[in-house]
Design an enzyme around this catalytic site. Structure first.
Site, short mmCIF file in Angstrom:
data_model
loop_
_atom_site.label_atom_id
_atom_site.label_comp_id
_atom_site.label_asym_id
_atom_site.label_seq_id
_atom_site.Cartn_x
_atom_site.Cartn_y
_atom_site.Cartn_z
N ASP A 294 0.84 -1.20 0.00
CA ASP A 294 0.00 0.00 0.00
C ASP A 294 0.88 1.25 0.00
O ASP A 294 0.59 2.23 -0.70
CB ASP A 294 -0.90 -0.02 1.23
CG ASP A 294 -1.65 -1.33 1.35
OD1 ASP A 294 -2.44 -1.63 0.45
OD2 ASP A 294 -1.41 -2.09 2.32
N HIS B 154 -4.69 -3.24 6.63
CA HIS B 154 -4.48 -3.54 5.21
C HIS B 154 -5.81 -3.99 4.63
O HIS B 154 -6.10 -5.16 4.49
CB HIS B 154 -3.41 -4.61 5.02
CG HIS B 154 -3.38 -5.11 3.60
ND1 HIS B 154 -2.93 -4.35 2.55
CD2 HIS B 154 -3.78 -6.28 3.05
CE1 HIS B 154 -3.05 -5.02 1.43
NE2 HIS B 154 -3.57 -6.20 1.70
P1 NAI Z 1 -2.28 -18.18 -3.91
O1 NAI Z 1 -3.65 -18.75 -3.70
O2 NAI Z 1 -1.68 -18.15 -5.25
O3 NAI Z 1 -1.27 -18.99 -2.96
C1 NAI Z 1 -1.53 -19.26 -1.62
C2 NAI Z 1 -0.80 -20.55 -1.29
O4 NAI Z 1 -0.91 -20.77 0.11
C3 NAI Z 1 -1.39 -21.79 -1.97
O5 NAI Z 1 -0.36 -22.46 -2.68
C4 NAI Z 1 -1.92 -22.62 -0.81
O6 NAI Z 1 -1.79 -24.02 -1.03
C5 NAI Z 1 -1.02 -22.15 0.33
N1 NAI Z 1 -1.56 -22.41 1.65
C6 NAI Z 1 -2.83 -22.36 2.10
N2 NAI Z 1 -2.90 -22.71 3.37
C7 NAI Z 1 -1.65 -22.97 3.78
C8 NAI Z 1 -1.09 -23.40 5.01
N3 NAI Z 1 -1.85 -23.64 6.09
N4 NAI Z 1 0.26 -23.57 5.08
C9 NAI Z 1 1.03 -23.35 4.01
N5 NAI Z 1 0.55 -22.98 2.80
C10 NAI Z 1 -0.77 -22.77 2.70
O7 NAI Z 1 -2.31 -16.75 -3.24
P2 NAI Z 1 -1.29 -15.54 -3.45
O8 NAI Z 1 -1.72 -14.73 -4.59
O9 NAI Z 1 0.09 -16.07 -3.40
O10 NAI Z 1 -1.60 -14.68 -2.14
C11 NAI Z 1 -1.29 -15.17 -0.85
C12 NAI Z 1 -1.93 -14.30 0.21
O11 NAI Z 1 -1.37 -12.99 0.18
C13 NAI Z 1 -3.43 -14.11 0.06
O12 NAI Z 1 -4.01 -14.22 1.37
C14 NAI Z 1 -3.56 -12.70 -0.44
O13 NAI Z 1 -4.80 -12.12 -0.09
C15 NAI Z 1 -2.42 -12.04 0.30
N6 NAI Z 1 -1.96 -10.75 -0.25
C16 NAI Z 1 -1.58 -9.79 0.65
C17 NAI Z 1 -1.11 -8.57 0.23
C18 NAI Z 1 -0.71 -7.52 1.22
O14 NAI Z 1 -0.43 -6.42 0.78
N7 NAI Z 1 -0.64 -7.78 2.53
C19 NAI Z 1 -0.99 -8.27 -1.20
C20 NAI Z 1 -1.37 -9.35 -2.07
C21 NAI Z 1 -1.84 -10.54 -1.59
#
Ligand code: NAI
Length: 328
Positions: free
Chosen positions: A159, A187
């Site tokens: 952000d 966030h």
């Molecule tokens: P994604 O869905 O591509 O990957 C998430 C991965 O986490 C998947 O491979 C899944 O199998 C794994 N996962 C789920 N539960 C798990 C557990 N208990 N232990 C280990 N791995 C686990 O999602 P992406 O795009 O990589 O985003 C990840 C997170 O980051 C989302 O929650 C998203 O909302 C968040 N995010 C946060 C931002 C921020 O600024 N704070 C910015 C962009 C995304």
């Protein structure tokens, strides 16, 4: 040579994981002198995909990368961890209520907090990226009583970087000329990007822009809703920019922020600026001696106060909801 630093990345097979791991292994997280040992944590169904990424990491022959372990065992993943990047989270699916979302994420961040408490190195630093990031960080922190609470942080650096870029575009300045911008609060869409203390080449950004209408009707909503705009355009959520922000956050935490500037991070409140103690809220922070410190003494006008209060109110409601579930 320096001993390798153990970096654990959860959700390693996800899209942020894929954008993040290669940068960590190449030295961009901790610098060119620090060898890295990677631990990738995934759920059982995604372990194979994470192993594929580990093969590609091998194939890069990164001189700083001393090893990669892939596991679905939370305790193993955090044993001896120095830097924990908690990316994997349970996304909100259609029709899911906020309570269900918080509960599902409690099922992830509670055991991860416990494993960090049990096995992490004394100097562990934790960055939660997975949403709802602030409250997930709070849950993990609540289950790691032996780790100083200040070691648990939530990512608002994306952000912050988005706000820098928007302000640069509006003012015609370079992002490098902008200092002292702040993201306050959660966030989420209620976050408050504050330019009232920001400077552009040393001059007040708010005065230079001089346009309250733009601030209220364009800048703030553009920054707050940027994630949705990326999904709309790209057909997938922000990944490389999120990974980049995670690198920036940890790099600054370890190496310090430049003199005369600060950054934004979700850190545990000590009551500063009226944010209830113990909430993990975004603040202006400097990093000194390996610690984030909340910048003190900023005056907040009514415009800012109102927006900070609204976002903090949302954090408070999230904390109440996870408290009711017995998660904090
Ligand atoms: P994604 O869905 O591509 O990957 C998430 C991965 O986490 C998947 O491979 C899944 O199998 C794994 N996962 C789920 N539960 C798990 C557990 N208990 N232990 C280990 N791995 C686990 O999602 P992406 O795009 O990589 O985003 C990840 C997170 O980051 C989302 O929650 C998203 O909302 C968040 N995010 C946060 C931002 C921020 O600024 N704070 C910015 C962009 C995304």
């Amino acid at each position: 040579a320096q001993a390798p630093v153990t970096v654990t990345v959860t959700g390693a097979a996800g899209q942020i994981g894929y954008a993040l791991l290669f940068r960590v292994a190449s030295g961009q997280l901790l610098g060119p002198d620090t060898p890295v040992r990677l631990r990738l944590l995934e759920i059982p169904q995604a372990v194979q995909a994470a192993e594929g990424t580990a093969m590609e990491l091998d194939d890069c022959a990164f001189p700083l990368l001393t090893g990669v372990d892939v596991t679905d065992d939370t305790r193993r993943a955090f044993d001896g961890v120095n830097v924990a990047l908690l990316v994997g989270a349970r996304p909100r699916t259609k029709g899911m209520e906020r309570g269900d979302l918080l509960e599902a994420n409690g099922g992830i961040f509670k055991p991860q907090g416990e494993a960090i408490n049990a096995g992490a190195a004394d100097d562990v630093r934790v960055l939660v990226v997975g949403n709802p990031a602030n409250t997930n960080a709070l849950i993990a922190q609540a289950h790691a009583p032996d780790v100083p609470a200040e070691r648990f942080t939530a990512m608002t650096r994306l952000d912050h970087n988005r706000a820098l870029s928007q302000l640069a575009a509006k003012s015609g300045a370079s992002v490098a000329d902008i200092t002292k911008l702040t993201i306050w609060g959660n966030h989420s869409a209620t976050q408050y990007p504050d330019i009232f203390h920001a400077e552009i080449a040393g001059k007040s950004a708010a005065d230079l822009v001089g346009d309250r209408q733009w601030l209220a009707d364009e800048f703030i909503p553009t920054v707050a809703k940027r994630g949705a705009a990326i999904i709309e355009a790209r057909g997938a959520s922000s990944a490389a920019s999120a990974a980049n922000a995670a690198i920036d956050h940890v790099h600054d935490w370890a190496h310090g922020t430049p003199d005369g500037d600060w950054t934004s991070a979700g850190v545990i409140s000590d009551g500063s600026y009226g944010v209830p103690e113990g909430l993990i809220s975004s603040f202006p922070v400097v990093s000194r001696g390996g610690r984030f410190e909340i910048v003190q003494g900023l005056e907040l006008n009514d415009f800012s106060r109102e927006r900070i209060d609204a976002s903090v109110q949302e954090l408070q409601e999230e904390r109440d909801a996870v408290a009711a579930l017995g998660l904090v």
